[in-house]
Design a protein around this motif. Structure first.
Motif, PDB file in Angstrom:
ATOM      1  N   LYS A   1      -0.365   4.644 -13.166  1.00  0.00           N
ATOM      2  CA  LYS A   1      -0.206   5.994 -12.632  1.00  0.00           C
ATOM      3  C   LYS A   1      -1.376   6.900 -12.992  1.00  0.00           C
ATOM      4  O   LYS A   1      -1.907   7.637 -12.159  1.00  0.00           O
ATOM      5  CB  LYS A   1       1.107   6.597 -13.138  1.00  0.00           C
ATOM      6  CG  LYS A   1       1.460   7.919 -12.494  1.00  0.00           C
ATOM      7  CD  LYS A   1       2.837   8.375 -12.945  1.00  0.00           C
ATOM      8  CE  LYS A   1       3.224   9.684 -12.268  1.00  0.00           C
ATOM      9  NZ  LYS A   1       4.576  10.135 -12.686  1.00  0.00           N
TER      10      LYS A   1
ATOM     11  N   LYS B   1      -4.467   6.044 -13.925  1.00  0.00           N
ATOM     12  CA  LYS B   1      -5.705   5.586 -13.304  1.00  0.00           C
ATOM     13  C   LYS B   1      -5.755   5.999 -11.833  1.00  0.00           C
ATOM     14  O   LYS B   1      -6.799   6.395 -11.316  1.00  0.00           O
ATOM     15  CB  LYS B   1      -5.834   4.068 -13.430  1.00  0.00           C
ATOM     16  CG  LYS B   1      -6.077   3.587 -14.854  1.00  0.00           C
ATOM     17  CD  LYS B   1      -6.261   2.081 -14.887  1.00  0.00           C
ATOM     18  CE  LYS B   1      -6.519   1.609 -16.322  1.00  0.00           C
ATOM     19  NZ  LYS B   1      -6.688   0.125 -16.370  1.00  0.00           N
ATOM     20  N   LEU B   2      -4.618   5.887 -11.139  1.00  0.00           N
ATOM     21  CA  LEU B   2      -4.560   6.243  -9.723  1.00  0.00           C
ATOM     22  C   LEU B   2      -4.830   7.727  -9.509  1.00  0.00           C
ATOM     23  O   LEU B   2      -5.393   8.124  -8.486  1.00  0.00           O
ATOM     24  CB  LEU B   2      -3.188   5.876  -9.136  1.00  0.00           C
ATOM     25  CG  LEU B   2      -2.906   4.382  -8.963  1.00  0.00           C
ATOM     26  CD1 LEU B   2      -1.461   4.161  -8.523  1.00  0.00           C
ATOM     27  CD2 LEU B   2      -3.862   3.770  -7.949  1.00  0.00           C
ATOM     28  N   SER B   3      -4.409   8.540 -10.496  1.00  0.00           N
ATOM     29  CA  SER B   3      -4.632   9.980 -10.379  1.00  0.00           C
ATOM     30  C   SER B   3      -6.110  10.339 -10.537  1.00  0.00           C
ATOM     31  O   SER B   3      -6.560  11.370 -10.041  1.00  0.00           O
ATOM     32  CB  SER B   3      -3.811  10.729 -11.443  1.00  0.00           C
ATOM     33  OG  SER B   3      -4.214  10.348 -12.746  1.00  0.00           O
TER      34      SER B   3
ATOM     35  N   LEU C   1       2.379   1.636  -3.416  1.00  0.00           N
ATOM     36  CA  LEU C   1       1.384   2.057  -4.397  1.00  0.00           C
ATOM     37  C   LEU C   1       1.011   3.528  -4.225  1.00  0.00           C
ATOM     38  O   LEU C   1       0.762   4.229  -5.208  1.00  0.00           O
ATOM     39  CB  LEU C   1       0.140   1.178  -4.259  1.00  0.00           C
ATOM     40  CG  LEU C   1      -0.931   1.273  -5.354  1.00  0.00           C
ATOM     41  CD1 LEU C   1      -0.364   0.837  -6.686  1.00  0.00           C
ATOM     42  CD2 LEU C   1      -2.135   0.409  -4.983  1.00  0.00           C
ATOM     43  N   SER C   2       1.000   3.989  -2.981  1.00  0.00           N
ATOM     44  CA  SER C   2       0.561   5.363  -2.722  1.00  0.00           C
ATOM     45  C   SER C   2       1.698   6.379  -2.798  1.00  0.00           C
ATOM     46  O   SER C   2       1.458   7.557  -3.055  1.00  0.00           O
ATOM     47  CB  SER C   2      -0.089   5.454  -1.337  1.00  0.00           C
ATOM     48  OG  SER C   2       0.836   5.104  -0.322  1.00  0.00           O
TER      49      SER C   2
ATOM     50  N   ILE D   1      -8.238   6.494  -4.121  1.00  0.00           N
ATOM     51  CA  ILE D   1      -8.152   5.299  -3.281  1.00  0.00           C
ATOM     52  C   ILE D   1      -7.781   5.709  -1.852  1.00  0.00           C
ATOM     53  O   ILE D   1      -6.802   6.423  -1.657  1.00  0.00           O
ATOM     54  CB  ILE D   1      -7.099   4.313  -3.836  1.00  0.00           C
ATOM     55  CG1 ILE D   1      -7.484   3.874  -5.254  1.00  0.00           C
ATOM     56  CG2 ILE D   1      -6.975   3.090  -2.917  1.00  0.00           C
ATOM     57  CD1 ILE D   1      -6.470   2.970  -5.908  1.00  0.00           C
TER      58      ILE D   1
ATOM     59  N   ASN E   1       0.826  -1.201   0.000  1.00  0.00           N
ATOM     60  CA  ASN E   1       0.000   0.000   0.000  1.00  0.00           C
ATOM     61  C   ASN E   1       0.864   1.255   0.000  1.00  0.00           C
ATOM     62  O   ASN E   1       0.578   2.228  -0.698  1.00  0.00           O
ATOM     63  CB  ASN E   1      -0.920  -0.016   1.225  1.00  0.00           C
ATOM     64  CG  ASN E   1      -1.958   1.084   1.192  1.00  0.00           C
ATOM     65  OD1 ASN E   1      -2.522   1.371   0.151  1.00  0.00           O
ATOM     66  ND2 ASN E   1      -2.203   1.708   2.330  1.00  0.00           N
TER      67      ASN E   1
ATOM     68  N   ARG F   1       2.212   1.103  -9.340  1.00  0.00           N
ATOM     69  CA  ARG F   1       1.931   2.531  -9.464  1.00  0.00           C
ATOM     70  C   ARG F   1       2.411   3.062 -10.818  1.00  0.00           C
ATOM     71  O   ARG F   1       1.725   3.864 -11.462  1.00  0.00           O
ATOM     72  CB  ARG F   1       2.596   3.309  -8.327  1.00  0.00           C
ATOM     73  CG  ARG F   1       2.356   4.808  -8.442  1.00  0.00           C
ATOM     74  CD  ARG F   1       2.972   5.592  -7.297  1.00  0.00           C
ATOM     75  NE  ARG F   1       2.725   7.012  -7.488  1.00  0.00           N
ATOM     76  CZ  ARG F   1       1.624   7.637  -7.141  1.00  0.00           C
ATOM     77  NH1 ARG F   1       0.647   6.952  -6.561  1.00  0.00           N
ATOM     78  NH2 ARG F   1       1.462   8.925  -7.364  1.00  0.00           N
TER      79      ARG F   1
END
Length: 343
Positions: A192, A194-196, A56-57, A200, A53, A188
């Motif tokens: 990248k 998608k996470l932006s 990923l963050s 989450i 986690n 990540r």
């Protein structure tokens, strides 16, 4: 502030209270070898989840920048594996003439020699909003360093000798810390964009994971029965552990906020937790190796079993106060032109 908003803001503290009550009511459910199987779900899956986690963050550029914060790393490792063992040794020496249980005092010395943890310091730093990258680096580096330094410190202060299987311990650390962190960074990099777009709740996920760790830790604590220990000695050791943690937290905070050191507020947060917390995850297996077959192993382990949940509880209680301090202190770090734009 309404009761709902208060609970919403302090849900983590409420969660700590709830899991402790649950552990007291049903300790067998989360004890080692119990239905939850914490020796697998916590030791490997929960800790791995925390660092995956984090990987990923964490922005890769932040983690790279943390690698070069040499001054911060030297401070944390010198404090936790240098100053703390010496200070606890002096404390134990002063208490040797008291009527406290000898092996409980040896256990207190064991606590002082332990490396930083691989989970709680990182999560508390993340929860506050401090320098998580520095916390991750120091937790991982301190754990690897502790594999070598801690047995040497125990040999020096306690005179106990043993051969530590460095290979198996390094393998466990690699599996639960390094590899999940790297996999998180790889994931990540691939997702990248998608996470932006997706928000989450990394902090919430880590907090729930920590609640699981707290629950199983207290299950072990409530399940243990040490009939050979003087109750007064145990009570005094509990008080000493609490006072020791408060003092170390204050000292780490006080020194790291000295202007000449020029640590930013977010750095101070990571320093506070990383330099004062001690690892139960690494500590108990290490003690079982170093004191294999020793008749007083369970007594030696008690101060560490007390220190671990206490550091999480104390850290959890400090989260809102440290966050408020950090937010206020960060405003003082802003350049004048940025302050004028914010007015």
């Amino acid at each position: 502030m309404t009761a709902f908003h208060f609970l919403q803001k302090n849900w983590f503290l409420l969660g700590i209270v709830i899991v402790i009550i649950l552990a007291r009511l049903a300790p067998k459910f989360g004890v080692q070898g119990g239905p939850i199987k914490p020796e697998i779900t916590v030791k490997y899956i929960a800790v791995s989840t925390i660092f995956f986690n984090s990987g990923l963050s964490l922005r890769t550029e932040d983690l790279k920048r943390a690698l070069f914060q040499v001054k911060l790393h030297v401070f944390v490792q010198s404090f936790t594996l240098g100053f703390v063992p010496v200070f606890v040794h002096l404390l134990v020496t002063l208490l040797e003439n008291s009527h406290l249980e000898e092996w409980l005092l040896k256990g207190l010395m064991v606590v002082g020699c332990m490396p930083p943890p691989v989970s709680s310091a990182v999560i508390l730093t993340k929860t506050v909003g401090g320098n998580e990258a520095a916390a991750v680096f120091n937790s991982a580096f301190g754990s690897f360093l502790g594999i070598i330094v801690t047995p040497l410190l125990l040999l020096h202060y306690l005179g106990e000798s043993s051969v530590v299987p460095l290979g198996s311990v390094f393998t466990q650390l690699s599996m639960t810390v390094v590899i999940p962190l790297i996999l998180g960074q790889i994931a990540r990099a691939k997702a990248k964009h998608k996470l932006s777009r997706v928000n989450i709740p990394f902090g919430t996920i880590s907090s729930f994971t920590l609640l699981l760790i707290i629950y199983t830790t207290f299950c072990d604590t409530f399940s243990s029965r040490e009939t050979e220990i003087d109750e007064m000695s145990l009570f005094v050791i509990i008080l000493i552990v609490i006072i020791l943690q408060v003092f170390l937290l204050w000292l780490a905070f006080y020194i790291s906020t000295i202007k000449a050191l020029r640590f930013q507020p977010a750095d101070v947060v990571s320093i506070m937790f990383c330099s004062t917390h001690k690892s139960l995850t690494l500590g108990i297996p290490m003690l079982k190796i170093l004191f294999s077959g020793h008749s007083r192993l369970s007594v030696i382990s008690i101060p560490l079993l007390i220190y671990h949940p206490t550091q999480i509880l104390l850290g959890g209680c400090l989260v809102p106060f440290v966050r408020s301090w950090m937010i206020g202190a960060q405003g003082q770090w802003l350049p004048r032109w940025m302050k004028s734009d914010r007015i």
